[in-house]
Design a protein around this motif. Structure first.
Motif, mmCIF file in Angstrom:
data_model
loop_
_atom_site.group_PDB
_atom_site.id
_atom_site.type_symbol
_atom_site.label_atom_id
_atom_site.label_comp_id
_atom_site.label_asym_id
_atom_site.label_seq_id
_atom_site.Cartn_x
_atom_site.Cartn_y
_atom_site.Cartn_z
ATOM 1 N N PRO A 149 51.363 -6.338 -130.817
ATOM 2 C CA PRO A 149 51.848 -6.142 -129.451
ATOM 3 C C PRO A 149 51.725 -7.429 -128.630
ATOM 4 O O PRO A 149 50.757 -8.174 -128.763
ATOM 5 N N VAL A 150 52.728 -7.672 -127.796
ATOM 6 C CA VAL A 150 52.771 -8.885 -126.987
ATOM 7 C C VAL A 150 52.451 -8.527 -125.547
ATOM 8 O O VAL A 150 53.012 -7.581 -124.991
ATOM 9 N N ALA A 151 51.582 -9.295 -124.942
ATOM 10 C CA ALA A 151 51.197 -9.054 -123.545
ATOM 11 C C ALA A 151 52.372 -9.364 -122.624
ATOM 12 O O ALA A 151 53.144 -10.299 -122.888
ATOM 13 N N PRO A 152 52.523 -8.605 -121.555
ATOM 14 C CA PRO A 152 53.608 -8.871 -120.599
ATOM 15 C C PRO A 152 53.597 -10.299 -120.061
ATOM 16 O O PRO A 152 54.641 -10.851 -119.752
ATOM 17 N N ALA A 153 52.425 -10.914 -119.978
ATOM 18 C CA ALA A 153 52.348 -12.293 -119.471
ATOM 19 C C ALA A 153 53.133 -13.258 -120.358
ATOM 20 O O ALA A 153 53.704 -14.230 -119.862
ATOM 21 N N THR A 154 53.177 -12.989 -121.653
ATOM 22 C CA THR A 154 53.933 -13.844 -122.576
ATOM 23 C C THR A 154 55.416 -13.786 -122.258
ATOM 24 O O THR A 154 56.097 -14.808 -122.218
ATOM 25 N N TRP A 155 55.926 -12.590 -121.992
ATOM 26 C CA TRP A 155 57.354 -12.457 -121.676
ATOM 27 C C TRP A 155 57.654 -13.059 -120.303
ATOM 28 O O TRP A 155 58.720 -13.639 -120.092
ATOM 29 N N ARG A 156 56.713 -12.951 -119.360
ATOM 30 C CA ARG A 156 56.918 -13.591 -118.049
ATOM 31 C C ARG A 156 56.966 -15.107 -118.204
ATOM 32 O O ARG A 156 57.730 -15.789 -117.535
ATOM 33 N N GLU A 157 56.140 -15.630 -119.105
ATOM 34 C CA GLU A 157 56.162 -17.072 -119.379
ATOM 35 C C GLU A 157 57.517 -17.479 -119.961
ATOM 36 O O GLU A 157 58.081 -18.503 -119.575
ATOM 37 N N LEU A 158 58.051 -16.666 -120.856
ATOM 38 C CA LEU A 158 59.385 -16.944 -121.404
ATOM 39 C C LEU A 158 60.428 -16.926 -120.290
ATOM 40 O O LEU A 158 61.302 -17.794 -120.234
ATOM 41 N N ASP A 159 60.323 -15.976 -119.379
ATOM 42 C CA ASP A 159 61.262 -15.913 -118.261
ATOM 43 C C ASP A 159 61.194 -17.185 -117.433
ATOM 44 O O ASP A 159 62.225 -17.735 -117.032
ATOM 45 N N LEU A 160 59.978 -17.689 -117.177
ATOM 46 C CA LEU A 160 59.841 -18.932 -116.402
ATOM 47 C C LEU A 160 60.492 -20.104 -117.121
ATOM 48 O O LEU A 160 61.169 -20.934 -116.505
ATOM 49 N N VAL A 161 60.304 -20.170 -118.434
ATOM 50 C CA VAL A 161 60.923 -21.249 -119.211
ATOM 51 C C VAL A 161 62.446 -21.137 -119.140
ATOM 52 O O VAL A 161 63.144 -22.137 -118.929
ATOM 53 N N LEU A 162 62.979 -19.942 -119.292
ATOM 54 C CA LEU A 162 64.428 -19.757 -119.248
ATOM 55 C C LEU A 162 64.991 -20.093 -117.873
ATOM 56 O O LEU A 162 66.051 -20.690 -117.750
ATOM 57 N N ARG A 163 64.291 -19.728 -116.825
ATOM 58 C CA ARG A 163 64.755 -20.031 -115.464
ATOM 59 C C ARG A 163 64.722 -21.522 -115.176
ATOM 60 O O ARG A 163 65.569 -22.031 -114.461
#
Length: 191
Positions: free
Chosen positions: A174-188
């Protein structure tokens, strides 16, 4: 859209009633009935209808699920997912997209038949056009739903690869939501 919304609300109320009965009585038949009611509800619309057509609602549901679960916008991550996808994944998506495009071409032919009927007054062309347009609409809807399901699966299967490719460590399991938020920041940052 109003009728679809009302149908979905009734179906959702049925799901809730079955789940309450299951919680109260512990009856497994109620749980099975709730799952069947959920499937019926989701065939009407996965989310409360907000678009003029079921096809629009299905694509909106895809965008919403990816945004809600992974905290990344589908439109921002899709080009990267396409690059991270295997050739088999891409082939499935191309096949589904081609089938949907064939439905739109079929609809175009139906509209041409209808235009011929209007121009010439030849009523059999109007009947043929109406049948072809209705068939194309039905096929198009089913094919778009299949395409959305495949895109949804590619997100689930390949998003970790995208995160790793942009330098985010993704642990197994399982991946923590913080990891996906970090991906969102990189994409933005890259937009």
């Amino acid at each position: 859209m109003r009728r679809r919304r009302a149908r979905r609300e009734r179906a959702d109320a049925e799901v809730v009633a079955h789940l309450r009965n299951h919680e109260r009585d512990g009856d497994e038949a109620e749980l099975a009935a709730a799952r069947a009611a959920e499937a019926r509800r989701d065939r009407i619309a996965p989310l409360p209808p907000a678009r003029p057509t079921r096809m629009g609602d299905r694509m909106h549901a895809l965008e919403h699920r990816v945004g809600a679960y992974y905290a990344v916008p589908f439109t921002a991550v899709w080009p990267r997912l396409w690059l991270a996808a295997t050739e088999a994944d891409r082939g499935e998506i191309r096949t589904a997209a081609g089938a949907f495009e064939a439905s739109t071409r079929l609809c175009g032919w139906g509209l041409l038949y209808a235009a011929l009927a209007c121009a010439t007054g030849w009523w059999p062309a109007l009947v043929a056009g109406a049948v072809v347009v209705l068939a194309a609409w039905w096929l198009g809807r089913e094919r778009l739903f299949a395409l959305a399901d495949l895109a949804d699966a590619v997100v689930d299967l390949r998003l970790r690869s995208v995160a790793r490719a942009v330098g985010i460590a993704v642990p197994p399991g399982p991946v923590a939501p913080a990891t996906w938020r970090e991906l969102d920041l990189v994409l933005r940052r890259r937009r």
